[in-house]
Write an enzyme that holds these catalytic residues in place. Structure first.
Site, PDB file in Angstrom:
ATOM      1  N   LYS A  11     -24.757  30.760 -65.365  1.00 27.24           N
ATOM      2  CA  LYS A  11     -25.311  31.592 -64.283  1.00 27.24           C
ATOM      3  C   LYS A  11     -26.515  30.898 -63.643  1.00 27.24           C
ATOM      4  CE  LYS A  11     -23.532  35.683 -66.554  1.00 27.24           C
ATOM      5  NZ  LYS A  11     -23.518  37.129 -66.615  1.00 27.24           N
ATOM      6  N   GLU A  97     -20.226  39.394 -60.558  1.00 26.26           N
ATOM      7  CA  GLU A  97     -21.530  39.315 -59.874  1.00 26.26           C
ATOM      8  C   GLU A  97     -21.345  38.842 -58.437  1.00 26.26           C
ATOM      9  OE1 GLU A  97     -23.453  36.915 -62.875  1.00 26.26           O
ATOM     10  OE2 GLU A  97     -23.302  38.602 -64.258  1.00 26.26           O
ATOM     11  N   GLU A 167     -12.715  40.390 -67.402  1.00 27.93           N
ATOM     12  CA  GLU A 167     -14.108  40.703 -67.706  1.00 27.93           C
ATOM     13  C   GLU A 167     -14.414  42.123 -67.222  1.00 27.93           C
ATOM     14  OE1 GLU A 167     -16.591  36.875 -68.091  1.00 27.93           O
ATOM     15  OE2 GLU A 167     -16.541  37.392 -65.979  1.00 27.93           O
ATOM     16  N   GLY A 173     -22.995  41.210 -69.733  1.00 28.17           N
ATOM     17  CA  GLY A 173     -24.451  41.174 -69.858  1.00 28.17           C
ATOM     18  C   GLY A 173     -25.057  42.458 -70.377  1.00 28.17           C
TER      19      GLY A 173
END
Ligand code: PEP
Length: 249
Positions: A11, A97, A167, A173
Site C-alpha cells: 500500500k 481501496e 477480499e 485492514g
C-alpha cells in the site's frame, strides 16, 4: 494442480530506503520458500529501489495500480507498458481501496485488465462485497458481477494467467478475517461461476487468492481450504516474519 501464490500489498507504506531493506530481508528470508509463487507490490516511487534487489530471487515485483492507457496526458497515472519496461511483472487491479476511495468501477477494472494483459503484466483482480452487501445476502451475486465485468472480452486462454483475489471489504485492514468456511464458500462459488461460463480448464487453472487480515496465525487454516490458492496480504506483508509465516503456511 494450482501452484500457491502469496502476494504482499505494501500500500502507501515504505519509502525507497525502507522498501529496499524489506526486499533485502525477503531475498534471504524467503530463499527456501519451496513451491510457492511470491510477489510484492511496493508503492510506485519505491519500485526502482526494490527491483534490483529482488532480481533473480524469483520474488516478483508489481505495481499497485495502472491506468488503462500506456501513454498520454494522464497526470499522475502509472503506465502498464512503462511498468513492464521498468521490470514489473504484475499489477493489482480493482483493489477495494481503489474502488471506494478513487472511484474505480467494474468498467474501469475491465479496461485496466485488458491494458495490463496487452502490456504483458499479469493482473491480480480484486473483488469482494461490503458488509452491507453480505448482510443483505448478496455476497455471491456481487462477486459474480465483479468477475464477469473484469473478464469481459477476454478469451478463455487469457484467464488462467490472471489471479482473482477475493477480499471481503469488511475484512481488509480491520483485523476481522472471514472464517475459512465463509471464504471457502465464496471461492467455490467463484470457481463454479468460471466453470459455468468457460471451458473447464479455466476453473481448474485460475488461482483465487483470499485477502483480508491474513496473518501468521490464521493463514494455515485459510490456505488449507481446497479453493483457496494463496493470499493477498496487506498489513502482515510489511513484516518479514509474518509474511514468511504466511508463505510457509
Ligand atoms: C489488502 O490490502 O489487500 C489486504 C488484504 O489488507 P490487510 O491484509 O491488511 O487486510
Amino acid at each position: 494442480m494450482r501452484r500457491r501464490f502469496v502476494a504482499g500489498n505494501w500500500k502507501l507504506n515504505l519509502g525507497p530506503a525502507q522498501a529496499a531493506a524489506l526486499a533485502e530481508a525477503l531475498r534471504t528470508g524467503l530463499a527456501d520458500r519451496g513451491d510457492v509463487d511470491v510477489a510484492v507490490f511496493p508503492t510506485a516511487l519505491s519500485i526502482a529501489a526494490v527491483l534490483p534487489i529482488l532480481q533473480g530471487s524469483g520474488i516478483e515485483v508489481g505495481v499497485q495500480d495502472i491506468h488503462s492507457a500506456d501513454a498520454g496526458a494522464f497526470t499522475g497515472a502509472n503506465s502498464p507498458a512503462i511498468a513492464r519496461e521498468a521490470g514489473c511483472t504484475r499489477t493489482l487491479i480493482g483493489h477495494s481501496e481503489r474502488r471506494q476511495i478513487f472511484g474505480e468501477t467494474d468498467a474501469s477494472v475491465n479496461k485496466k485488465v485488458r491494458a495490463a494483459l496487452a502490456a504483458g503484466l499479469l493482473p491480480i483482480v480484486c473483488i469482494g462485497e461490503t458488509l452491507a452487501e453480505r448482510d443483505a445476502g448478496q455476497a455471491e451475486a456481487v462477486v459474480h458481477r465483479q468477475v464477469a465485468a473484469a473478464l469481459e472480452g477476454l478469451t478463455a486462454d487469457q484467464i488462467p494467467g490472471l489471479t482473482l483475489a477475493y477480499e471481503p471489504v469488511w475484512a481488509i485492514g480491520t483485523g476481522r478475517t472471514a472464517t475459512p468456511e465463509q471464504a471457502q464458500d465464496v471461492h467455490a462459488s467463484i470457481r463454479g461461476w468460471l466453470r459455468a461460463h468457460y471451458p473447464s480448464f479455466v476453473a481448474d487453472e485460475t488461482r483465487i487468492q483470499y485477502g483480508g487480515s491474513v496473518n501468521a496465525k490464521n493463514a494455515s487454516q485459510l490456505l488449507s481450504c481446497p479453493d483457496i490458492d494463496g493470499a493477498l496480504v496487506g498489513g502482515a506483508s510489511l513484516k518479514l516474519d509474518d509474511f514468511r509465516a504466511i508463505v510457509v503456511a
